[in-house]
Design a protein around this motif. Sequence first.
Motif, short mmCIF file in Angstrom:
data_model
loop_
_atom_site.label_atom_id
_atom_site.label_comp_id
_atom_site.label_asym_id
_atom_site.label_seq_id
_atom_site.Cartn_x
_atom_site.Cartn_y
_atom_site.Cartn_z
N MET A 674 -40.07 62.07 30.64
CA MET A 674 -39.93 60.98 29.30
C MET A 674 -38.21 60.60 29.14
SD MET A 674 -42.13 61.34 25.88
CE MET A 674 -41.46 63.01 25.36
N VAL A 675 -38.17 59.36 29.39
CA VAL A 675 -36.73 59.07 29.49
C VAL A 675 -36.56 57.78 28.74
CG1 VAL A 675 -37.00 57.81 31.56
CG2 VAL A 675 -34.86 58.54 31.12
N SER A 676 -35.27 57.40 28.34
CA SER A 676 -35.16 55.98 27.65
C SER A 676 -34.19 55.25 28.60
CB SER A 676 -34.38 56.58 26.33
OG SER A 676 -34.11 55.20 25.78
N ASP A 677 -34.04 54.04 28.08
CA ASP A 677 -32.90 53.18 28.91
C ASP A 677 -31.70 53.25 28.21
OD1 ASP A 677 -33.93 51.82 26.72
OD2 ASP A 677 -34.29 49.90 27.93
N HIS A 678 -31.69 53.26 26.97
CA HIS A 678 -30.62 53.23 25.87
C HIS A 678 -30.96 53.90 24.51
CE1 HIS A 678 -32.25 49.62 23.85
NE2 HIS A 678 -32.33 49.45 25.25
#
Length: 944
Positions: A674-678
């Motif tokens: 699970m990751v974000s872009d900003h």
Amino acid sequence: MSAARLPVRRRDIDEQISYLLSKNRHDAVVLMQSPTPWDGPERYRRPDGSTVDVHRAATPLALRWVLTRLDRDVPWHFVVTPLGDDDLVSDMRDRLTPYTAVQLVNPTRSLLGAFSATSVVPGTIAQGDIPDTLAFLDEFTTSVAPAPAGVVTPDHLASQVLAIGLGWTFGPRNLSLTDLVEWSVSPHATERWDRLVTGLPAGVRAAALDWLGRSLSSQAGAALRYLQANGPGGLLTWGLAAEVLTVDPAATADEAAARQEATTAFRIRTTTGTTTADERGHWASAAVAAVHRVTRDGRSPDTLIREAEQLVTGDDQLNAESLLHLSSVCPGGFAVRIERVATALAAMVTGGPTAASATVRPVYAALRSARDHRDGDAGRGGDRDITSADAAVRLWQWLHTLDTSPATPGGLSGWLREQRGSLSWVNMCINAAWREQSSTALHRVTRAVAEQARTAVRDRDRAFAAVASHSGASRDLAGPALLIEDVLDTVVKPLLVTGGSVQPVLLLVLDGMSTAAANQLLHSVDTTFHGRWHELAAENEDLATALAVYPTVTTKSRTSLLSGQLATGGQDVEKRGLSDWFRSAVKGMRGAGEAVLFHKADLEMQATSVTGRDGIAPLVEDTAAHPLVAAVLNTIDDALDKSDPIDRQWSVDDITHLRVLLQAAGRAGRTVVMVSDHGHVVDRGQSAPSPLGGNSARWRYADAGTSATEEAADREVVVQGDRVLTDDHRAFLAVDEDLRYTARKAGYHGGLSLAEASVPVIVLSQQPEQLQYRMRDTMPLVEMDETMRHPGWWELREDFFEISGGTDADAPETSPAPTDQDGLFALDVAPVTSGPVLFTGLETNPGFVSQVAETPITGQDAASIADILRTIGANNDTLPHVQLQQMLGLSNIQFRGTVTRLKRILNIDGVEVIANRGGDITLNSEQLIQQFGLRVRTGTTTGR
């Protein structure tokens, strides 16, 4: 009183049959007199299989007709009639057997039949009271609890009369005053009580109430006197009112006088006579407990609570508004308690961090009091006030760590670790302390603390931007920091490709998810899935947080993330980029399948599909065709335009499609990244658009005539480099939270604050041990839990300022990351230097040495680990996490790994020697000594 008043019941017929059977009679035609018509079955079967016919005959003619038409195949015939012996003629009597006269219901035998008994204790009930008592019971039930051992006792009769007559839903054997008070607010309580008073013989009623008094605690006397005098109405409300009469050692003279006057008024209003403090306290406790029960059952006691508050405050009642803070359920009591929290917080803040140790204890006492109130429960309105106050205390603890150790981390990776491990939690607390509360005074003080914290965060944002504007703008200068364009290669690929085989992975890109939102979401994952998903953090802490591309916007940062290289573009570029990266990652591997990427429109189309094979879940579960499934979830980023992120607590069910995707991943055995872009910053209503203008809310192009080294405005920085994805690789990025270039929204991104540029990278698995084993050589993982995610200053404990020492346990700036990949420590703890030598010989014990060898801790030997245990043992077998972390100089992940290894060394065969207890590490010294056969030597020593 004539026995004929007793109506015939089935039990009377069965009792008569049992009697006849005892006389060796196996058939009968019996005439039984009853003042009321038979309302039971015309035919029924007994347990022995024989059939009983019951007939009605109101007149002699009807009786004659019944007796001439009996079914001779049925052995037992009973005719229920109001007729007496004088109404019978000889031919009628001839048809009756074995009796030739009308039979009357015998009160004693009917009583025995009702209770399935063979005898009754003498004096249990007067003979003349039996008919009305049985009639009273019959009014409400046809089933009475059988008498124990077949003997009707006074206590059993009393308990059944009350339980049946009053309609108790609880068992009378374990009766409590709380049960009685809860019953008093049931819909039919007053009606049932009135029926008991008017329909039960006085002697039976008195005996029943006497039993009730004996069954309850002697402290229930006042409540019972109220019940007998007034009935059940008001039993709960007056009990709640009685809570404010509690003796308060901290009461002022005015409060003590008010309590004395209110106690007198209570005696008069309740007509209970003189009451003791224990009686009032017991009544109050029962009423409070009853309120909580009623609430748990889904019923609302709010009207009764308001009535209780009116009893407390009314001029014509107790007139005790000054005592309302003693009520744990009245809304006015909670309001006073919150005001006291505000007062204590203000004193703590006024005293400053250096005086915190002395001023914090009243804050905790006030908070405990507020939490103890009904309105302080989670989910009720007051919980918001308490959460805000908690946040203010946590911020004050964090500010204390800055005052005692104001150093800042060195390097880009150090700043990213600080944001993920500490400042993200600061961001959460600022939001919680910032929002509106029910108390103006509380809002004022929490806002003041939040402002101080914001200033500290702003200073750190500026210090970070000074570093990140240079080192983060170029790949060659970024050092060990994880860049977002490298997340696929550095984190996803080791999980996807292991030992020549492809393992299923679900990559979730939560657009706009900040590190603070990630903290909230991880908590929700734990609670929503009841601990089935486990977070696994890389021992290399640099892999937990990535740096976004500049400017920190979707078309640049998310595209780079999904392409595995610096890239700019829309969804088509992202899909092509992920597909190309996947083919490169699995190159040469047969049957590797294809990667698939879903964007918002794809997910919505799949979710509304009417065919099972086209839904989201089947695609995620098809690990053979699609080992890598990626999905972009836009809920958080969308919310920045139209909702209030300050007041938002992100949960699994808030994020569209997230629950379904995680459920499907769990069924398929996928590892989830699970990751974000900003990230994002929130709007606090304190900014206006910058006159400089801009291309987006938080960034603007560098002017053609402006050099990259020219000084930017105070609250922004200029960046230049290959990671600045503009046409000329240059831009101005906003740093301060309240700087924006465009119209107001709920939140923004694009700038270079830590909250925007830091990207959380989270690994989740439902088979943590298997994943740890598989990744042991490529990317060693540590299993995290809720406690270990929190920074050292997060825990709310009164002794924080005593145990926290001079540093923040989790601040990387005070303990630079070790160079070894195990991420553990070199011990430098001073052992106990006098008194008994704990655990003598532990470091040379063969069993202990063997356990240490099997589970090594980097840089440690058996002797240094023994010293750790001696330190804990010397502190009464308990040491706070924050204190031990500071002593060892560890971050959260490092500390978690150390504790995990210590458990493996010491907790042999499931026997718990060392454990986590809340915010403490606890040691079972006796078990340790026994497990390794140690001895304790007293005396004075230095070192080991």
